[in-house]
Design an enzyme around this catalytic site. Structure first.
Site, PDB file in Angstrom:
ATOM      1  N   ASP A 191     -25.402  31.404 -50.975  1.00 23.29           N
ATOM      2  CA  ASP A 191     -25.054  31.293 -52.530  1.00 23.29           C
ATOM      3  C   ASP A 191     -24.513  30.067 -52.719  1.00 23.29           C
ATOM      4  O   ASP A 191     -24.164  29.358 -53.585  1.00 23.29           O
ATOM      5  CB  ASP A 191     -25.200  32.191 -52.871  1.00 23.29           C
ATOM      6  CG  ASP A 191     -26.538  33.646 -53.383  1.00 23.29           C
ATOM      7  OD1 ASP A 191     -26.449  33.842 -52.156  1.00 23.29           O
ATOM      8  OD2 ASP A 191     -27.170  33.304 -54.677  1.00 23.29           O
ATOM      9  N   ARG A 250     -24.135  34.591 -63.779  1.00 28.30           N
ATOM     10  CA  ARG A 250     -24.131  35.279 -62.378  1.00 28.30           C
ATOM     11  C   ARG A 250     -23.151  34.271 -61.669  1.00 28.30           C
ATOM     12  O   ARG A 250     -23.384  33.040 -61.554  1.00 28.30           O
ATOM     13  CB  ARG A 250     -25.623  34.899 -61.818  1.00 28.30           C
ATOM     14  CG  ARG A 250     -26.459  36.214 -61.579  1.00 28.30           C
ATOM     15  CD  ARG A 250     -27.275  36.303 -61.370  1.00 28.30           C
ATOM     16  NE  ARG A 250     -27.477  37.253 -59.985  1.00 28.30           N
ATOM     17  CZ  ARG A 250     -27.830  37.504 -59.217  1.00 28.30           C
ATOM     18  NH1 ARG A 250     -28.937  36.823 -58.652  1.00 28.30           N
ATOM     19  NH2 ARG A 250     -27.434  37.760 -57.846  1.00 28.30           N
ATOM     20  N   ARG A 291     -34.536  34.552 -59.752  1.00 33.22           N
ATOM     21  CA  ARG A 291     -33.127  34.595 -58.417  1.00 33.22           C
ATOM     22  C   ARG A 291     -33.263  34.307 -57.403  1.00 33.22           C
ATOM     23  O   ARG A 291     -34.415  32.959 -56.959  1.00 33.22           O
ATOM     24  CB  ARG A 291     -33.253  36.210 -58.481  1.00 33.22           C
ATOM     25  CG  ARG A 291     -34.498  36.810 -58.040  1.00 33.22           C
ATOM     26  CD  ARG A 291     -34.476  37.826 -57.033  1.00 33.22           C
ATOM     27  NE  ARG A 291     -33.738  36.840 -55.175  1.00 33.22           N
ATOM     28  CZ  ARG A 291     -34.327  36.440 -54.193  1.00 33.22           C
ATOM     29  NH1 ARG A 291     -36.127  36.698 -54.671  1.00 33.22           N
ATOM     30  NH2 ARG A 291     -33.766  35.793 -53.462  1.00 33.22           N
ATOM     31  N   GLY A 292     -32.066  34.359 -56.849  1.00 32.77           N
ATOM     32  CA  GLY A 292     -32.216  33.225 -55.259  1.00 32.77           C
ATOM     33  C   GLY A 292     -31.500  31.867 -56.220  1.00 32.77           C
ATOM     34  O   GLY A 292     -31.778  31.341 -56.802  1.00 32.77           O
ATOM     35  N   ALA A 293     -30.581  31.209 -54.932  1.00 34.28           N
ATOM     36  CA  ALA A 293     -29.323  30.283 -56.326  1.00 34.28           C
ATOM     37  C   ALA A 293     -30.108  28.824 -56.362  1.00 34.28           C
ATOM     38  O   ALA A 293     -30.048  28.804 -57.317  1.00 34.28           O
ATOM     39  CB  ALA A 293     -28.561  30.287 -54.054  1.00 34.28           C
ATOM     40  N   ASN A 328     -23.665  35.197 -48.987  1.00 32.20           N
ATOM     41  CA  ASN A 328     -24.946  35.558 -48.876  1.00 32.20           C
ATOM     42  C   ASN A 328     -24.717  36.989 -49.476  1.00 32.20           C
ATOM     43  O   ASN A 328     -24.010  37.832 -49.525  1.00 32.20           O
ATOM     44  CB  ASN A 328     -25.722  35.424 -47.925  1.00 32.20           C
ATOM     45  CG  ASN A 328     -27.319  35.229 -48.198  1.00 32.20           C
ATOM     46  OD1 ASN A 328     -27.203  34.629 -48.567  1.00 32.20           O
ATOM     47  ND2 ASN A 328     -27.515  35.679 -47.551  1.00 32.20           N
ATOM     48  N   LYS A 329     -26.067  37.140 -49.557  1.00 34.34           N
ATOM     49  CA  LYS A 329     -26.208  39.159 -49.974  1.00 34.34           C
ATOM     50  C   LYS A 329     -26.165  39.831 -49.818  1.00 34.34           C
ATOM     51  O   LYS A 329     -25.797  40.556 -48.000  1.00 34.34           O
ATOM     52  CB  LYS A 329     -28.273  39.034 -49.693  1.00 34.34           C
ATOM     53  CG  LYS A 329     -28.415  40.413 -50.167  1.00 34.34           C
ATOM     54  CD  LYS A 329     -28.275  40.866 -51.567  1.00 34.34           C
ATOM     55  CE  LYS A 329     -28.678  40.168 -52.967  1.00 34.34           C
ATOM     56  NZ  LYS A 329     -28.110  40.501 -54.003  1.00 34.34           N
ATOM     57  N   GLN A 377     -35.206  43.162 -51.890  1.00 34.55           N
ATOM     58  CA  GLN A 377     -35.772  41.799 -52.188  1.00 34.55           C
ATOM     59  C   GLN A 377     -35.863  41.208 -50.940  1.00 34.55           C
ATOM     60  O   GLN A 377     -37.548  40.443 -50.841  1.00 34.55           O
ATOM     61  CB  GLN A 377     -34.032  40.486 -52.124  1.00 34.55           C
ATOM     62  CG  GLN A 377     -34.182  40.579 -53.825  1.00 34.55           C
ATOM     63  CD  GLN A 377     -32.754  41.173 -53.657  1.00 34.55           C
ATOM     64  OE1 GLN A 377     -32.452  42.513 -53.442  1.00 34.55           O
ATOM     65  NE2 GLN A 377     -31.988  40.953 -54.875  1.00 34.55           N
TER      66      GLN A 377
END
Ligand code: MRU
Length: 342
Positions: free
Chosen positions: A239, A92, A49-51, A249-250, A198
């Site tokens: 992201d 995603r 995970r994470g862009a 973003n998140k 996270q």
């Protein structure tokens, strides 16, 4: 101490080796992704995970997913690549990096090649280059961003935009790591990041492993921490960044930006070039991933929301550009007004 390698090739180079981030911090497990299904499942489940990390895993995964395809005709290979690329990209939708990296590797097969095998070799070389470039971009973000951190700086961050989210030292955490390398005292307040935690599970794990002081707070404690003057600056990852500087973003990032503005605290976004999407004029066009009910409605298998009550679970939100003090990219520190061009 071994550096974190969130995404790399397996020793036989026939698989993408990832750290399974769903198991952290309790267990450190590495997994090898050997098929298209493996790659898609690992990205969808946030095992990787994470862009930037999903971009690189998707790009390398595309190569791996074609390994058993031994048809020597490049035309048929190209058709197969398009199908696999589409499936990986669809896992995603929000991070710009995923489609960008997968399409960059797929494009390597479009040049004239004598055989399918040669086209695959070219794709692997491009995936290798992306892997190395991502780490280099993180390092540059760290070197540029560290100048924003004075000695004793207390940074608040959200989600995980560290080494686990990239193939290098991270984006939002890169300035922290570089400042610490240079002997400066920096500390981090990590928002837990509901619903998948996270911040609590991953940011806390990697910073404490690196010896950087870190403390976890609930997301709802951030405003009080700012009011109590326990935060000097906020740094988050991204992201996707639109042409006008709006930042996806998140989920929860927008609330932090509002809180920071109210308390007069600088709010920085750190992201590599691969996260910028200047083709999108503003944040309203950024696709926001909606995730499943269980992530919000259950904890440890137990229901925490009555069964007949619906749940919303957007994974990301959009922070308007005018709340962003500056964007730290691998090229420069960008100040408003933002006008990113392709
Ligand atoms: O759903 P996740 O864990 O993939 O979300 C990650 C984030 O929102 C990060 O802040 C972003 O991808 C930047 S990672 C360098």
């Amino acid at each position: 101490m071994q550096p974190i390698q969130a995404v790399r090739w397996s020793p036989d180079c026939n698989a993408v080796r990832i750290i399974d981030q769903t198991a952290l911090p309790e267990r450190y497990i590495e997994r090898d992704l050997r098929s298209l299904d493996d790659v898609c499942a690992a990205i969808s489940s946030l095992a990787v995970r994470g862009a930037p990390a999903i971009g690189i895993a998707g790009a390398m995964g595309l190569v791996v997913s074609l390994a058993s395809f031994d048809d020597p005709a490049t035309e048929r290979l190209r058709a197969r690549i398009a199908v696999h690329a589409q499936r990986i990209i669809a896992t995603r939708p929000t991070a710009a990096n995923l489609a960008w990296a997968v399409n960059t590797v797929a494009a390597a097969a479009k040049e004239p090649h004598a055989s399918g095998r040669e086209a695959l070799r070219a794709m692997r070389a491009v995936a290798d280059a992306l892997l190395a470039d991502d780490a280099a971009m993180c390092r540059r973000i760290g070197s540029l961003g560290e100048q924003l951190l004075g000695d004793g700086a207390r940074v608040l961050t959200h989600c995980n935009a560290g080494a686990l989210a990239t193939t290098g030292i991270g984006t939002a955490l890169a300035p922290v790591y570089v400042a610490a390398e240079h002997g400066r005292q920096v500390s981090v307040l990590a928002c837990e990041t509901r619903p998948l935690l996270q911040g609590a599970r991953l940011t806390a794990w990697e910073l404490s492993r690196a010896g950087v002081p870190v403390r976890v707070i609930t997301d709802s404690a951030a405003a009080s921490a700012m009011r109590a003057r326990r935060v000097d600056l906020v740094i988050v990852g991204a992201d996707r960044i639109a042409a006008n500087g709006d930042v996806a973003n998140k989920i929860g990032t927008y609330a932090l930006a509002l809180q920071a503005r109210y308390h007069g605290i600088p709010f920085y976004v750190a992201a590599p070039t691969s996260t910028f999407d200047p083709a999108i004029p503003d944040g309203s066009a950024i696709p926001i991933e909606q995730r499943g009910r269980a992530e919000v409605a259950r904890i440890n298998g137990q229901a925490i929301v009555p069964n007949d009550v619906p749940v919303d679970n957007p994974a990301f939100d959009v922070t308007p550009a005018d709340l962003v003090t500056a964007i730290i990219s691998d090229r420069a520190i960008h100040y408003p007004p933002y006008r990113f061009v392709p």
